[in-house]
Write a protein that holds these residues in place. Sequence first.
Motif, PDB file in Angstrom:
ATOM      1  N   LEU A 190     -11.643 -32.700 -45.919  1.00 43.77           N
ATOM      2  CA  LEU A 190     -12.372 -33.719 -45.174  1.00 43.77           C
ATOM      3  C   LEU A 190     -13.505 -33.098 -44.354  1.00 43.77           C
ATOM      4  CD1 LEU A 190     -12.122 -36.815 -44.651  1.00 43.77           C
ATOM      5  CD2 LEU A 190     -10.864 -36.239 -42.584  1.00 43.77           C
ATOM      6  N   ALA A 191     -13.233 -31.937 -43.765  1.00 43.26           N
ATOM      7  CA  ALA A 191     -14.246 -31.258 -42.949  1.00 43.26           C
ATOM      8  C   ALA A 191     -15.216 -30.440 -43.800  1.00 43.26           C
ATOM      9  CB  ALA A 191     -13.565 -30.348 -41.929  1.00 43.26           C
ATOM     10  N   LEU A 192     -14.715 -29.926 -44.937  1.00 43.58           N
ATOM     11  CA  LEU A 192     -15.545 -29.072 -45.782  1.00 43.58           C
ATOM     12  C   LEU A 192     -16.646 -29.864 -46.489  1.00 43.58           C
ATOM     13  CD1 LEU A 192     -15.754 -26.115 -46.695  1.00 43.58           C
ATOM     14  CD2 LEU A 192     -14.344 -26.704 -48.672  1.00 43.58           C
ATOM     15  N   GLY A 193     -16.361 -31.143 -46.797  1.00 50.10           N
ATOM     16  CA  GLY A 193     -17.348 -31.971 -47.491  1.00 50.10           C
ATOM     17  C   GLY A 193     -18.666 -32.075 -46.753  1.00 50.10           C
ATOM     18  N   PRO A 194     -18.694 -32.558 -45.506  1.00 51.84           N
ATOM     19  CA  PRO A 194     -19.963 -32.634 -44.765  1.00 51.84           C
ATOM     20  C   PRO A 194     -20.598 -31.268 -44.526  1.00 51.84           C
ATOM     21  CG  PRO A 194     -18.293 -34.020 -43.747  1.00 51.84           C
ATOM     22  CD  PRO A 194     -17.590 -33.203 -44.778  1.00 51.84           C
ATOM     23  N   PHE A 195     -19.771 -30.239 -44.365  1.00 51.18           N
ATOM     24  CA  PHE A 195     -20.305 -28.893 -44.129  1.00 51.18           C
ATOM     25  C   PHE A 195     -21.119 -28.418 -45.337  1.00 51.18           C
ATOM     26  CE2 PHE A 195     -20.207 -24.299 -44.328  1.00 51.18           C
ATOM     27  CZ  PHE A 195     -20.497 -23.915 -43.031  1.00 51.18           C
ATOM     28  N   VAL A 196     -20.510 -28.512 -46.535  1.00 50.79           N
ATOM     29  CA  VAL A 196     -21.194 -28.066 -47.753  1.00 50.79           C
ATOM     30  C   VAL A 196     -22.353 -29.005 -48.093  1.00 50.79           C
ATOM     31  CG1 VAL A 196     -20.924 -27.659 -50.231  1.00 50.79           C
ATOM     32  CG2 VAL A 196     -19.126 -26.951 -48.649  1.00 50.79           C
ATOM     33  N   GLY A 197     -22.120 -30.323 -47.909  1.00 47.97           N
ATOM     34  CA  GLY A 197     -23.188 -31.281 -48.190  1.00 47.97           C
ATOM     35  C   GLY A 197     -24.383 -31.076 -47.285  1.00 47.97           C
ATOM     36  N   GLY A 198     -24.142 -30.840 -46.002  1.00 40.90           N
ATOM     37  CA  GLY A 198     -25.236 -30.591 -45.064  1.00 40.90           C
ATOM     38  C   GLY A 198     -26.002 -29.323 -45.408  1.00 40.90           C
ATOM     39  N   PHE A 199     -25.275 -28.295 -45.825  1.00 39.91           N
ATOM     40  CA  PHE A 199     -25.922 -27.043 -46.238  1.00 39.91           C
ATOM     41  C   PHE A 199     -26.832 -27.291 -47.435  1.00 39.91           C
ATOM     42  CE2 PHE A 199     -25.868 -23.628 -49.363  1.00 39.91           C
ATOM     43  CZ  PHE A 199     -26.430 -22.590 -48.646  1.00 39.91           C
ATOM     44  N   LEU A 200     -26.301 -28.032 -48.427  1.00 35.28           N
ATOM     45  CA  LEU A 200     -27.077 -28.271 -49.643  1.00 35.28           C
ATOM     46  C   LEU A 200     -28.311 -29.127 -49.361  1.00 35.28           C
ATOM     47  CD1 LEU A 200     -27.021 -27.681 -52.673  1.00 35.28           C
ATOM     48  CD2 LEU A 200     -25.810 -29.825 -53.005  1.00 35.28           C
ATOM     49  N   ALA A 201     -28.137 -30.170 -48.525  1.00 33.64           N
ATOM     50  CA  ALA A 201     -29.265 -31.037 -48.187  1.00 33.64           C
ATOM     51  C   ALA A 201     -30.360 -30.250 -47.468  1.00 33.64           C
ATOM     52  CB  ALA A 201     -28.791 -32.196 -47.324  1.00 33.64           C
ATOM     53  N   ARG A 202     -29.966 -29.378 -46.556  1.00 34.55           N
ATOM     54  CA  ARG A 202     -30.936 -28.564 -45.817  1.00 34.55           C
ATOM     55  C   ARG A 202     -31.583 -27.518 -46.729  1.00 34.55           C
ATOM     56  NH1 ARG A 202     -34.850 -27.645 -42.302  1.00 34.55           N
ATOM     57  NH2 ARG A 202     -34.777 -25.593 -41.359  1.00 34.55           N
ATOM     58  N   ARG A 203     -30.790 -26.937 -47.627  1.00 33.03           N
ATOM     59  CA  ARG A 203     -31.299 -25.879 -48.503  1.00 33.03           C
ATOM     60  C   ARG A 203     -32.357 -26.414 -49.474  1.00 33.03           C
ATOM     61  NH1 ARG A 203     -33.616 -22.894 -50.849  1.00 33.03           N
ATOM     62  NH2 ARG A 203     -33.081 -20.960 -51.919  1.00 33.03           N
ATOM     63  N   LEU A 204     -32.161 -27.651 -49.947  1.00 33.45           N
ATOM     64  CA  LEU A 204     -33.070 -28.206 -50.938  1.00 33.45           C
ATOM     65  C   LEU A 204     -34.170 -29.061 -50.322  1.00 33.45           C
ATOM     66  CD1 LEU A 204     -30.505 -29.267 -53.703  1.00 33.45           C
ATOM     67  CD2 LEU A 204     -31.872 -27.181 -53.596  1.00 33.45           C
ATOM     68  N   GLY A 205     -33.988 -29.495 -49.079  1.00 38.95           N
ATOM     69  CA  GLY A 205     -34.967 -30.382 -48.449  1.00 38.95           C
ATOM     70  C   GLY A 205     -35.976 -29.635 -47.605  1.00 38.95           C
ATOM     71  N   ARG A 206     -36.840 -30.408 -46.927  1.00 33.07           N
ATOM     72  CA  ARG A 206     -37.896 -29.795 -46.109  1.00 33.07           C
ATOM     73  C   ARG A 206     -37.939 -30.366 -44.706  1.00 33.07           C
ATOM     74  NH1 ARG A 206     -42.063 -27.191 -48.426  1.00 33.07           N
ATOM     75  NH2 ARG A 206     -43.567 -28.174 -47.041  1.00 33.07           N
TER      76      ARG A 206
END
Length: 325
Positions: free
Chosen positions: A231-247
Amino acid sequence: MTQSNVPASVAARLVGRNGEYLGNEFFIKGDDFLIGRAFECHLMLNDEMISSQHARIVRSGEHYELQDLGSTNGTFVNGEKIAKKVLRTGDKLMFGALEFEFSRPLDVSRTMVATPEAMAELAKAKAHAIPAAAPAPAPAAAMEVVKIPKAAPGHPLAGLIPGVLMGLLIAYIVPLLAAAFQLNKLGNLTVTGVGQFLKSWAGTFPGMHTHVGLASFDLSNMTSLIALIGLALGPFVGGFLARRLGRRGQIGTALAFAISYAVVALIIQIAVFKAAFSDLPLSYPGIVRSLGPWGNFVVVLAYFVGVVFVISLIGGLFGRSRKSD
């Protein structure tokens, strides 16, 4: 005579013309000289406009050819974007915002006057590999003006959709695997049992972040512990991916991610139970009961978005905004 055996004074090289590489010389050794941000590159450049493997310089006989490797922002020679180009002494090479000058003392510079005396000196240097004086720099007024290419703009929230999907995938799949492990341990692993657990989890997922949802977790039970981690890992990994690919900045990305994450979770909840939206508030545990079903529903959603925002923001701090590849 191979490049590795050529004296440094007559070896081909790149000379930095701006930034932190100004004045530095990088000798082109071997027949394949790789340029980019990756550690394996012979010339590793610290510039986010440069791709991991941006370009290479290939030696073929007496010539050196610069080849672009499909870089995001392109490779430029004397202000012209190229796919490949044979280099000559004095050429200005641009990778991202960094500029270098190609220099090979054995070449006749395009800015030199080819007098008989100069040609004799050149032949002598080639025959005996005698160190030759580096060509005099061009006067400041004669220097070419090279336009620095801008980074590809991209969409500011380019990573939002893959981030949300990855976060939800982890938040649903990890607890499901934990439940399957527990059911198998009890000898009750069936398609029906796993399906019922997934349906129950999907239907109550947003409320799991409330104090009532968290109270239902028995941390002494391995299945509940793994489910909570998922439950906690989902937003953590998702936030990382969104930041890594976004601007977008970290806070903007985390906020947009949290709202999108909550909306998609609600859509899944409605789809699983085939419930009307008006029935949805009744399935949420109470935090402030005096507000009634809809008021409490809004409070729970705000709480859920806040928790996801914090977790995804922490994950986003480990990712950087994409600027090149």
